[in-house]
Design an enzyme around this catalytic site. Sequence first.
Site: not given
Ligand code: NI
Length: 191
Positions: A64, A69, A113-114, A155-156, A159
């Site tokens: 995701g 991000q 998380c990225l 989660h996304e 963000h």
């Molecule tokens: Ni994340």
Amino acid sequence: KCVRGRLLFGAIRLSPACMTKRPILIHPDPRLKKVTAPVAEISDDVRRLADDMLETMYDAPGIGLAAPQIAVMSRMLVMDCMKEEGETPRPMVLINPSVIWCAQERSVYDEGCLSIPDQYAEVERPAEVEVEWLGLDGKTHREKFDGLWATCVQHEIDHLDGKLFIDYLKPLKRQMITRKMQKLKREMARD
Ligand code: NI
């Protein structure tokens, strides 16, 4: 020059435009704490952004990715939780998504998380959620997600509201992870 995208997506490639991988912001970054603005209309820019986000997510690799991000402050996310080998990819683009229902039942998942590379922690969330969003087709979509998909979409969406999974952790654990990320960013800046 589009070979990469073709290899990645094969027959299910979403658009003929060339995809570009974009740099992913690493926590701590003020842009990861901001509430994003709703997308007003499905323009070519939005379609291009969706392609770039998918390319960036698959390349990372991740399941995701939310627009902030990659430093775009728009209410938009991509995801594909078909990560098991042999499963057909299901790239999803959710514009202006919102959770319209969530189950009482909770599930715990070891999240990453990225924007917080190599750090994982257990987060408890509703086990099932129903989400409504605008698709690239301009239509309103509504779908129930469970399992990994439910965790990922929540989660996304977080963000998009300036919230990270570490915000669910105890302050000490959160500070420890943040310090590790500050160190990582210093190292990256040196290279
Ligand atoms: Ni994340």
